[in-house]
Scaffold this motif. Sequence first.
Motif, PDB file in Angstrom:
ATOM      1  N   ASN A   1       0.827  -1.364   0.118  1.00  0.00           N
ATOM      2  CA  ASN A   1       0.071   0.038   0.134  1.00  0.00           C
ATOM      3  C   ASN A   1       0.888   1.285   0.101  1.00  0.00           C
ATOM      4  O   ASN A   1       0.401   2.287   0.329  1.00  0.00           O
ATOM      5  N   SER A   2       1.994   1.183  -0.729  1.00  0.00           N
ATOM      6  CA  SER A   2       3.066   2.244  -0.817  1.00  0.00           C
ATOM      7  C   SER A   2       2.419   3.205  -1.922  1.00  0.00           C
ATOM      8  O   SER A   2       2.834   4.429  -1.798  1.00  0.00           O
ATOM      9  N   THR A   3       1.532   3.110  -2.363  1.00  0.00           N
ATOM     10  CA  THR A   3       0.899   3.961  -3.647  1.00  0.00           C
ATOM     11  C   THR A   3      -0.545   4.300  -3.421  1.00  0.00           C
ATOM     12  O   THR A   3      -1.280   3.514  -2.610  1.00  0.00           O
ATOM     13  N   ASP A   4      -1.296   4.962  -4.039  1.00  0.00           N
ATOM     14  CA  ASP A   4      -2.485   5.295  -4.188  1.00  0.00           C
ATOM     15  C   ASP A   4      -3.200   3.808  -4.597  1.00  0.00           C
ATOM     16  O   ASP A   4      -2.591   2.962  -5.432  1.00  0.00           O
TER      17      ASP A   4
ATOM     18  N   THR B   1      -2.958   3.050  -8.424  1.00  0.00           N
ATOM     19  CA  THR B   1      -1.733   2.837  -9.102  1.00  0.00           C
ATOM     20  C   THR B   1      -1.173   1.275  -8.441  1.00  0.00           C
ATOM     21  O   THR B   1      -0.605   0.669  -9.180  1.00  0.00           O
ATOM     22  N   LYS B   2      -1.752   1.054  -7.310  1.00  0.00           N
ATOM     23  CA  LYS B   2      -1.757  -0.660  -6.805  1.00  0.00           C
ATOM     24  C   LYS B   2      -2.226  -1.338  -7.845  1.00  0.00           C
ATOM     25  O   LYS B   2      -1.421  -2.456  -7.981  1.00  0.00           O
TER      26      LYS B   2
ATOM     27  N   ARG C   1       0.229  -1.615 -10.645  1.00  0.00           N
ATOM     28  CA  ARG C   1       1.154  -2.369 -10.414  1.00  0.00           C
ATOM     29  C   ARG C   1       1.162  -4.030 -10.259  1.00  0.00           C
ATOM     30  O   ARG C   1       1.820  -4.966 -10.827  1.00  0.00           O
TER      31      ARG C   1
ATOM     32  N   GLN D   1       2.103   1.914 -15.557  1.00  0.00           N
ATOM     33  CA  GLN D   1       3.339   2.733 -14.958  1.00  0.00           C
ATOM     34  C   GLN D   1       3.995   1.717 -14.065  1.00  0.00           C
ATOM     35  O   GLN D   1       3.346   0.704 -13.547  1.00  0.00           O
ATOM     36  N   ASN D   2       5.016   2.334 -13.314  1.00  0.00           N
ATOM     37  CA  ASN D   2       5.592   1.714 -12.123  1.00  0.00           C
ATOM     38  C   ASN D   2       6.007   0.281 -12.307  1.00  0.00           C
ATOM     39  O   ASN D   2       5.878  -0.711 -11.610  1.00  0.00           O
TER      40      ASN D   2
ATOM     41  N   THR E   1       9.374  -2.081  -7.300  1.00  0.00           N
ATOM     42  CA  THR E   1       8.931  -0.828  -7.880  1.00  0.00           C
ATOM     43  C   THR E   1       9.688   0.244  -7.209  1.00  0.00           C
ATOM     44  O   THR E   1       9.338   1.334  -7.769  1.00  0.00           O
ATOM     45  N   LEU E   2      10.579  -0.008  -6.151  1.00  0.00           N
ATOM     46  CA  LEU E   2      10.862   1.054  -5.375  1.00  0.00           C
ATOM     47  C   LEU E   2      12.159   1.627  -5.904  1.00  0.00           C
ATOM     48  O   LEU E   2      12.905   0.937  -6.742  1.00  0.00           O
TER      49      LEU E   2
ATOM     50  N   GLU F   1      14.752   3.835  -1.452  1.00  0.00           N
ATOM     51  CA  GLU F   1      13.612   3.248  -0.791  1.00  0.00           C
ATOM     52  C   GLU F   1      13.808   1.730  -0.598  1.00  0.00           C
ATOM     53  O   GLU F   1      13.578   1.209   0.585  1.00  0.00           O
TER      54      GLU F   1
END
Length: 534
Positions: free
Chosen positions: A304-307, A310-311, A314, A332-333, A465-466, A470
Amino acid sequence: MPHRNGPVLLGEQKENVSTSTENLKGEQIGMGEEGFKNSSQGLKNGHSNNKGPEIENHYKNGISEEESGCLKEHNNGNLTNWDKTSSSFPCDDPAIIAKLSDFALYTNGLTDNNFDESEVSRPKKIYRVVLTGGPCGGKTTGQARLCTFFENMGWKVFRVPEAATVLLSGGIKFSELTPDQALQFQEELVRTMMQIERSFFRLAETVNRDVLIICDRGAMDASAYIPRDVWEGILARNGWNEVDLRDARYNHIIHMVSAANGAEPFYSTDDHTCRTEGLSLAKDVDTKCAQAWVGHPYFDVIDNSTDFETKLCRMIQAVCQKLGIDAKDRLQNNSKKMKFLVKGPLPGDEVFPKGSQDFTVVHDYLQTSTPKMQVRLRKRGQKGHWSYAYTVRHPELQGQVVEVRTPLTQRDYNNMLSQKEHNHFTVYKDRRAFLLNDQYFQLDCYKDPCHPRCTGLIFLETYTTLSSAELEIRLPKFLHIVREVTGDPRYSMFNLSLKEGWQNNKHFCQSLAGSDSEESLDDISNTENRLILC
């Protein structure tokens, strides 16, 4: 394209081969139930004799490398007008002679006159992906988005329903079950799940296009809800093992992290009639579900590091990447593989995360037609049970190197070992897989027998994806990580397994992109010497 007047080789597929008695649709030669998905081409409408069903029984289990070799040696690869009684045939095994005789009759007729090259097509893919995770992680929405994405690309998509929801919606309530009834329910749940899955798996075999099967949870999820000794009892009673249930049954596992872990304000049970977990319990279930799948070779954790939007992207990108589908224009990502050199000795088992899984891994490189492509076999075992895979690593295209992995049967694995590349050692590793900080890691330790340059080498790998900064925060602090070696040809398994020294070695691979490294071969040779001395 030239006509095909020889044998159908191991790994090829025939589709809709017409006979005068029946149409033999979708059978695949020598590659198990689903066939070898990475084969190069299929054959259509190229048969004219009348022994279809009888001959099908002879060859449906495959023409082995030995048999194929005998054909080529005897008749220069041409099966027409073959005489099985010929004294010049280079094999005296009557079983092989009988099989090849009928196989020759079956393929007789694939000539310029009746072979339609416009009907040649690649074999279809059947890809089984599990969406798992704790409650309120996005599995239901993810299923719908993944389904729409692949249907828009022309795939047929099957969505296997969650067996637990089917049963619980029928009136079963955990709060009303005795402990014995609850354990019996879990065993019946796994049986029901596997039977439902089997129906979809078999149906997928009959579809004449690429098929994506999305499973809402998989067989290993049940182990997250019961004690370990009870789970092992279920396995023993049913003749199951974790290598088959976890590694061989599904192509890809995606863990959608619960909103209870990292997105707490969004956690809710309002929209799910069978979901009753509070925040604390949901977080615990999420962790146990992830641990249940630790060890699968293709395991992605979508945190849950993104909205949320975007999750979901991914998650879809993770599936596309494993399938070798370029979707960067729509998603993306992009996830990338990261590799780190680790200095031994390793710490004790007690410092590794709970649920870590240990494996024995064996790699063999196979012969290829181009040095820019790498092909290898992998055998991976745990507690005497083994899974087998065939991996093709393609040259870099549009900024990414794609690896496509295909599950194999033991028989296909053994057959393909005859194509082993003799310039490489067989690679033996001890592998430990573990989950830490919502990141899935694999720790590989090279074992003897190996080239001296490999002695004592240890690598840590993960997909992420980091950014590098990170990811560094999430790396295991209990390991002595020397540096990142992603993309460094000196630390690729392909080069490490070469039998000869690296200097002036034409087989040394600088990169799959074909570009030269900034370092000279002298520098690389010096690095090799340092590795040997370590």
